[in-house]
Design a protein around this motif. Structure first.
Motif, mmCIF file in Angstrom:
data_model
loop_
_atom_site.group_PDB
_atom_site.id
_atom_site.type_symbol
_atom_site.label_atom_id
_atom_site.label_comp_id
_atom_site.label_asym_id
_atom_site.label_seq_id
_atom_site.Cartn_x
_atom_site.Cartn_y
_atom_site.Cartn_z
ATOM 1 N N SER A 1 -54.943 10.379 15.805
ATOM 2 C CA SER A 1 -53.523 10.609 15.535
ATOM 3 C C SER A 1 -52.662 9.803 16.506
ATOM 4 N N PRO B 1 -48.244 10.818 13.460
ATOM 5 C CA PRO B 1 -48.602 12.046 12.724
ATOM 6 C C PRO B 1 -49.991 12.544 13.120
ATOM 7 N N MET C 1 -50.428 16.794 9.686
ATOM 8 C CA MET C 1 -49.328 16.099 9.011
ATOM 9 C C MET C 1 -49.880 15.044 8.053
ATOM 10 N N ARG C 2 -50.932 14.355 8.481
ATOM 11 C CA ARG C 2 -51.543 13.355 7.585
ATOM 12 C C ARG C 2 -52.112 14.019 6.338
ATOM 13 N N ILE D 1 -49.261 14.653 4.010
ATOM 14 C CA ILE D 1 -48.853 13.393 3.369
ATOM 15 C C ILE D 1 -49.810 13.066 2.220
ATOM 16 N N ALA E 1 -42.460 13.329 12.677
ATOM 17 C CA ALA E 1 -42.739 12.630 11.414
ATOM 18 C C ALA E 1 -42.617 11.117 11.637
ATOM 19 N N ALA F 1 -44.157 14.795 5.327
ATOM 20 C CA ALA F 1 -44.265 14.900 6.786
ATOM 21 C C ALA F 1 -43.105 15.716 7.341
ATOM 22 N N TYR G 1 -43.746 19.371 6.625
ATOM 23 C CA TYR G 1 -44.780 19.841 7.557
ATOM 24 C C TYR G 1 -44.159 20.086 8.937
#
Ligand SMILES: *Cc1c(COP(=O)(O)O)cnc(C)c1O
Length: 368
Positions: A9, A26, A30-31, A34, A215, A251, A254
């Motif tokens: 990350s 991210p 978060m990924r 996405i 983000a 993102a 999140y």
């Protein structure tokens, strides 16, 4: 192992990158958000994830509608273009992002004059000065139309009471009010207020997801339906109409869910760093109320440059300058903070001693 968990990350190898809170990458959660986002063409209004983010933030802040932008600069610019006509004037405090760091876009592209207002002791614009700056209705002068506020500003949260006073001043003088709330949630947390209360009473507010919220990009502008519909037109003109932008909005959603409350950790680490640096010789550490995730050091220019180089040798990134800004964020944990403090503790006193020797020899110590 999942696709998202297999990627680091972090993109860089810094022990701590203190240049800004924009440098975060991210994390796997978060990924994942996405990766699984539902998408559509947002210029057709068909990206469900973008719409969800716009509605979620507008609802949380108490506004009718939101509009998603790639950057805070474009969101602020769009807000100014939506509030003002050519020949109008917007006032903003002299230390604001809109005055200093947005290329005077509102003037370049919108024919809008930008007037800096002196800074009050609490960090925002001085209310009395605003009163004096509003132009009379006379063809000699641009029409003063808009007050731009910023919260946090230079890492300080402006108290809700001062902000309400500024908004009242604006209203008495017939001005609309835009709030650059790039770090609105930092302000809310530092003040112990709801974000909606920090945004209360303004016509538009712009909130960034790419700062402490972590983000990769994205800002949402909130306002009433009419303003947001005008903003949608301006955003398209500025080239900000994006298509499957739900990959970015995911993102943001999140971040709203997972990264708001943790901003208090950045504030705590900033105050730990502030206290540690204040004990060291060689730097003056800003000590003002309502600070959030930034630490400001005043240093002679030469020392600042040497310090930045010495810190870089220890994989700590800072921006040098007579006012050095150190920014805490989600990629600086307690272990990294400890390394930062020990690096400063080692380096700064040495520079301070060299500075004293230089002073004794009659060399200039003034910032250059
Ligand atoms: C970062 C920032 C912006 C602009 O955001 P970008 O996404 O970098 O264009 C605007 N206002 C403030 C106060 C900011 O900190």
């Amino acid at each position: 192992m999942s696709y998202s968990a297999s990627i680091s990350s972090r993109s860089n190898s810094f022990v701590a990158d203190l240049r800004s809170d924009t440098v975060t990458c991210p994390d796997p959660g978060m990924r994942g958000a996405i990766e699984s986002a539902r998408l559509g063409d947002d210029v057709y209004g068909e990206d469900p994830t973008v719409r969800a983010l716009e509605e979620r933030l507008a609802g949380r802040l108490g506004f009718d509608a939101g509009l998603f932008f790639p950057t805070g600069t474009q969101s602020n610019l769009t807000a100014l273009l939506s509030h003002c006509q050519r020949g109008d004037e917007a006032v903003a405090s002299a230390n604001s992002h809109i005055i200093n760091y947005e290329g005077a876009g509102a003037s370049v592209l919108g024919g809008i004059a930008l007037k800096p207002v002196p800074v009050a002791p609490d960090g925002g614009p001085c209310a009395d000065a605003i009163e004096d700056m509003v132009n009379p209705d006379d063809p000699h002068f641009p029409r003063t139309r808009l007050l731009c506020l910023e919260n946090t500003i230079e890492g300080r949260a402006v108290p809700v009471s001062s902000q309400q006073n500024l908004i009242a001043t604006a209203r008495m003088n017939g001005l609309a009010v835009h709030l650059d709330g790039a770090r609105l949630f930092n302000a809310a947390i530092a003040l112990g207020e709801e974000a909606a209360d920090v945004a209360r009473g303004v016509d538009t507010v712009s909130v960034c997801f790419s700062k402490g919220l972590g983000a990769p990009a994205g800002t949402v502008l909130c306002g009433n339906r009419q303003l947001i519909s005008s903003a949608r037109r301006w955003r398209k003109i500025l080239g900000g109409g994006m298509r499957q932008s739900g990959v970015l909005a995911a993102a943001g959603l999140y971040a709203l869910e997972h990264n708001v409350d943790r901003l208090s950790e950045d504030h705590r680490r900033a105050s730990v760093l502030r206290e540690a640096l204040a004990k060291l010789p060689g730097a003056e550490v800003a000590d003002v109320p309502n600070q959030t995730n930034m630490v400001w050091l005043t240093l002679p220019e030469r020392i600042s440059k040497d310090l930045a180089v010495a810190l870089a040798d220890r994989d700590i990134a800072v921006r040098s300058g007579p006012r050095m800004r150190l920014v805490l964020h989600r990629d600086v944990d307690d272990a990294a903070l400890e390394k930062v403090i020990s690096a400063f503790s080692e380096i700064l006193p040495r520079f301070a001693a060299e500075q004293k020797v230089a002073g004794a020899k009659g060399l200039s110590l003034v910032p250059e």
